[in-house]
Design an enzyme around this catalytic site. Structure first.
Site: not given
Ligand code: ASP
Length: 323
Positions: A11, A50, A82-83
């Site tokens: 993100t 991620s 973040t995932d």
């Molecule tokens: N779906 C995204 C990821 O983990 C969410 C994020 O970056 O917060 O790549």
């Protein structure tokens, strides 16, 4: 001196349906970064979410980061989604051999939204990466002006910018104005010896099984024929339905089976409950005590240990560090 920045998508870099910001574009959007005093040496690794990262890919990033500190970088920053960040940070912590800070960060609100958090997180991460106070702390997650130890951090909310928390310990530090303030210095633990190769990681299949109400355990049938290890996310302090206890015991005779809690905080117990399916019953049947490790981190650790050829005693000893 410099800070080595590796970008991995997520993100923080999403700037439209298909557009991904490069590291240079990311850093250009961060007020205050130029005043840091150290240049950022940017390497764009791969713009993937991620959920598409792999352990092998992250170990390649760790190798590149090792080269960067060998060449004089004072610390490392990785931006990613973040995932799975709690898992990648823990993985890095297990294998990072240097005193230099290795900081992971990302964002919950992408750059096209009002109030994106990526720039502040990146600035905070860079500050920590070049701070002498952050040395000898292993891998860190910097997010929302908090500094978390990789071994404790969790993603706790699907959308909040305050999603990262360390339920068992709290953040070990904070960013205050332009200062890095470390409040607690957890001693570094023994990491996983040896470098896991991609093929060995592929061959080290570790299942994660979350026990649920009225669970018939059907998914566990034949698991030792297809997997080299199993992490059980048990109820509460590490319990399963009584009928599953012998099934897990039989699996533990063939592959390492690690007992963790599905609750998201606290440790599994060892000797409080004695009934069939309780923690003491499962440990007596040969399950390994996962201590404070959450199921996701336990799975990363078991996979790394299996991929590097560690035996049952070494695996138990590695998990005992988390009791
Ligand atoms: N779906 C995204 C990821 O983990 C969410 C994020 O970056 O917060 O790549």
């Amino acid at each position: 001196m410099s800070v080595a920045l590796f970008t991995l998508g997520g993100t923080i870099s999403v700037a439209g349906a298909t557009n991904r910001l490069t590291g240079a574009e990311l850093t250009a959007a961060v007020p205050g970064l130029a005043e840091l005093g150290l240049p950022l040496e940017v390497q764009d690794v791969e713009a993937v979410s991620s959920g598409n990262l792999t352990l092998a890919r992250m170990l390649d990033v760790v190798d590149a980061a090792s080269k960067a500190v060998g060449a004089g970088a004072s610390g490392v920053v990785v931006t990613q989604g973040t995932d799975t960040l709690e898992e990648t940070a823990f993985l890095v912590d297990q294998v990072w051999p240097h005193p230099h800070p290795f900081v992971l960060t990302g964002a919950m609100r992408n750059p096209t939204l009002a109030g994106p958090d990526g720039p502040a997180n990146l600035l905070g991460a860079a500050r920590v990466a070049c701070s002498p106070a952050a040395r000898d702390l292993g891998a860190l997650v910097v997010f929302n002006d908090q500094i978390h130890a990789a071994r404790w951090v969790r993603k706790t909310h699907s959308t909040s910018t305050a999603t990262f928390a360390s339920p068992n310990a709290g953040p070990i530090g904070h960013l205050v104005e332009d200062q890095v303030r470390i409040l607690a210095r957890p001693a570094r633990q023994d990491g996983v010896p040896g470098r896991a190769e991609a093929g060995d990681l592929d061959a080290a299949r570790v299942a994660l099984y979350t026990v649920t109400l009225d669970d018939d355990g059907l998914l566990l049938e034949g698991l030792a024929d297809t997997h080299q290890g199993l992490v059980v996310a048990g109820y509460g302090v590490g319990h399963v339905p009584a009928a599953l206890a012998p099934v897990l015991g039989a699996l533990a005779e063939r592959i390492p089976v690690v007992l963790t809690s599905r609750t998201g905080g606290g440790s599994v117990l060892r000797s409080t409950y004695k009934t069939a399916g309780s923690e003491s019953d499962l440990l007596a049947r040969g399950l390994i005590d996962g201590g404070f490790l959450d199921p996701y981190k336990a799975r990363v650790l078991l996979r790394l240990l299996l991929a590097t050829g560690e035996g049952r005693d070494e695996i138990s000893a590695a998990f005992a560090q988390h009791h």
